[in-house]
Design a protein around this motif. Structure first.
Motif, short mmCIF file in Angstrom:
data_model
loop_
_atom_site.label_atom_id
_atom_site.label_comp_id
_atom_site.label_asym_id
_atom_site.label_seq_id
_atom_site.Cartn_x
_atom_site.Cartn_y
_atom_site.Cartn_z
N SER A 33 -2.21 14.95 33.40
CA SER A 33 -2.38 13.99 34.48
C SER A 33 -3.67 13.19 34.30
N ALA A 34 -3.86 12.18 35.14
CA ALA A 34 -5.06 11.35 35.06
C ALA A 34 -6.31 12.18 35.32
N ALA A 35 -6.24 13.09 36.29
CA ALA A 35 -7.40 13.94 36.57
C ALA A 35 -7.69 14.85 35.38
N GLY A 36 -6.64 15.35 34.75
CA GLY A 36 -6.81 16.18 33.56
C GLY A 36 -7.40 15.38 32.41
N GLN A 37 -6.93 14.14 32.23
CA GLN A 37 -7.47 13.28 31.19
C GLN A 37 -8.96 13.04 31.42
N GLU A 38 -9.32 12.83 32.67
CA GLU A 38 -10.73 12.57 32.98
C GLU A 38 -11.60 13.77 32.59
N GLY A 39 -11.16 14.96 32.92
CA GLY A 39 -11.91 16.16 32.58
C GLY A 39 -11.99 16.40 31.08
N ASN A 106 -10.36 3.82 36.62
CA ASN A 106 -9.89 2.60 37.27
C ASN A 106 -8.37 2.57 37.44
N ASN A 107 -7.71 3.69 37.18
CA ASN A 107 -6.24 3.79 37.29
C ASN A 107 -5.51 2.75 36.45
#
Length: 139
Positions: A33-39, A106-107
């Motif tokens: 997910s996007a949150a996972g990618q960020e981490g 920035n989604n």
């Protein structure tokens, strides 16, 4: 003086082991997910920075060790070029990771950046393995 330099050189190589894991981690970035990618990207950026620092340390200690040993000029040239190529590609990969992280925040779509991260991490992985082999089997 040779043994302390060799110790620092080997510890630096261990800390550069991030480059042996990077293509496998980068290959999975598209599936989280996007949150996972960020981490994961934040962690990869930090690990890449540490590995780049250790690359500099290994370049310096390796230069000293080469001056103390009897190595062929071809071997020294190849190893030096590999280190410089790893440094260049890791810098490019670091920039792409920062761009991908910014696009996640920035989604926005970051597929192209993730593809480039995977490509550069794979190239660095191959060069890192070749460098390790050359360190063991010098000529």
């Amino acid at each position: 003086m040779w043994q302390p330099f060799m110790l620092v050189h080997i510890l630096g190589a261990v800390l550069m082991g991030f480059y042996a894991l990077a293509p496998f981690v980068a290959g999975k970035l598209k599936t989280v997910s996007a949150a996972g990618q960020e981490g994961v990207l934040t962690s990869m950026i930090t690990a890449n920075r540490i590995a780049q620092f250790m690359l500099i340390v290994n370049f310096i200690t390796g230069g000293y060790l080469m001056s103390q040993g009897k190595y062929s000029y071809v071997w020294m040239g190849i190893v030096t070029l590999l280190f410089l190529a790893i440094a260049a590609f890791s810098g490019i990969m670091g920039k792409k990771m920062k761009l991908a992280l910014q696009s996640v925040k920035n989604n926005q779509s970051n597929k192209a950046a993730l593809d480039k991260i995977t490509t550069f991490s794979t190239l660095i992985f191959v060069m890192f393995i070749v460098t390790v082999v050359l360190m063991v089997y010098n000529f």
